[in-house]
Design a protein around this motif. Structure first.
Motif, PDB file in Angstrom:
ATOM      1  N   ALA A  83      46.686 -38.860  49.053  1.00  0.00           N
ATOM      2  CA  ALA A  83      45.540 -39.587  48.511  1.00  0.00           C
ATOM      3  C   ALA A  83      45.965 -40.462  47.334  1.00  0.00           C
ATOM      4  N   HIS A  84      46.847 -39.952  46.504  1.00  0.00           N
ATOM      5  CA  HIS A  84      47.312 -40.720  45.348  1.00  0.00           C
ATOM      6  C   HIS A  84      48.167 -41.914  45.760  1.00  0.00           C
ATOM      7  N   HIS A  85      49.125 -41.687  46.637  1.00  0.00           N
ATOM      8  CA  HIS A  85      50.067 -42.749  46.995  1.00  0.00           C
ATOM      9  C   HIS A  85      49.492 -43.801  47.944  1.00  0.00           C
ATOM     10  N   LEU A  86      48.511 -43.443  48.745  1.00  0.00           N
ATOM     11  CA  LEU A  86      47.909 -44.417  49.656  1.00  0.00           C
ATOM     12  C   LEU A  86      46.551 -44.892  49.171  1.00  0.00           C
ATOM     13  N   ASP A  87      46.132 -44.386  48.009  1.00  0.00           N
ATOM     14  CA  ASP A  87      44.852 -44.772  47.423  1.00  0.00           C
ATOM     15  C   ASP A  87      43.707 -44.540  48.410  1.00  0.00           C
ATOM     16  N   LEU A  88      43.690 -43.335  48.960  1.00  0.00           N
ATOM     17  CA  LEU A  88      42.641 -42.929  49.901  1.00  0.00           C
ATOM     18  C   LEU A  88      41.823 -41.804  49.280  1.00  0.00           C
TER      19      LEU A  88
END
Length: 163
Positions: free
Chosen positions: A129-134
């Motif tokens: 979620a953090h790295h793909l901004d999801l």
């Protein structure tokens, strides 16, 4: 690079660049004052031309480097080509993902494919979620499905490939 966070790259500090430029200018000034008056215009012109050439070369190199970096980080959805193979997407839970696609803020299918691959390689919900901004709610079912499909996958292990 709208959906994936950039990896920080080392950059030359602005202060170091300023000190370097001031040092070169200081050395040129000392060199010009040490010369006889009749030689100063010719040497000054040569130093000016050398500085202009160096500045132009640095600008061209910086422009090319920026263009190359943009081309390297361009996501597949804007590049117009698929970046996922059938094998890497094997077991992708489309039935879980389908409700997430339409809506006021639809999530790109390529981003969900990337999240699936990362989950299959053992990354957890928070990391993806953090790295793909999801949103975590979007990633959670993908991670659960990946863990059911690849139970031996962990952050330091290769994904389990069924026989």
């Amino acid at each position: 690079m709208t959906w994936m966070k950039a990896v920080p790259r080392p950059r030359l500090d602005g202060g170091a660049v300023a000190v370097s430029v001031l040092t070169v200018l200081g050395l040129e000034t000392i060199a010009l004052t040490a010369l006889p008056i009749e030689d100063r215009p010719a040497v000054g012109g040569a130093l000016f031309a050398a500085n202009a050439a160096a500045l132009g070369t640095a600008g061209v190199l910086r422009h090319r480097l920026r263009r190359r970096r943009r081309a390297e980080v361009r996501p597949a959805e804007t590049a117009g080509e698929a970046s996922f193979t059938a094998r890497s997407l094997e077991g992708f839970p489309m039935d879980v993902v389908r409700p997430l696609l339409p809506g006021p803020g639809p999530v790109s299918l390529d981003r969900l494919h990337t999240a699936w691959i990362l989950a299959a390689h053992g990354h957890d919900v928070a990391w993806i979620a953090h790295h793909l901004d999801l949103p975590s709610e979007t990633v959670r079912p993908l991670v659960a499905a990946a863990r059911q499909r690849h139970p031996t996958t962990g952050p330091n292990r290769a994904p389990h490939v069924p026989d």
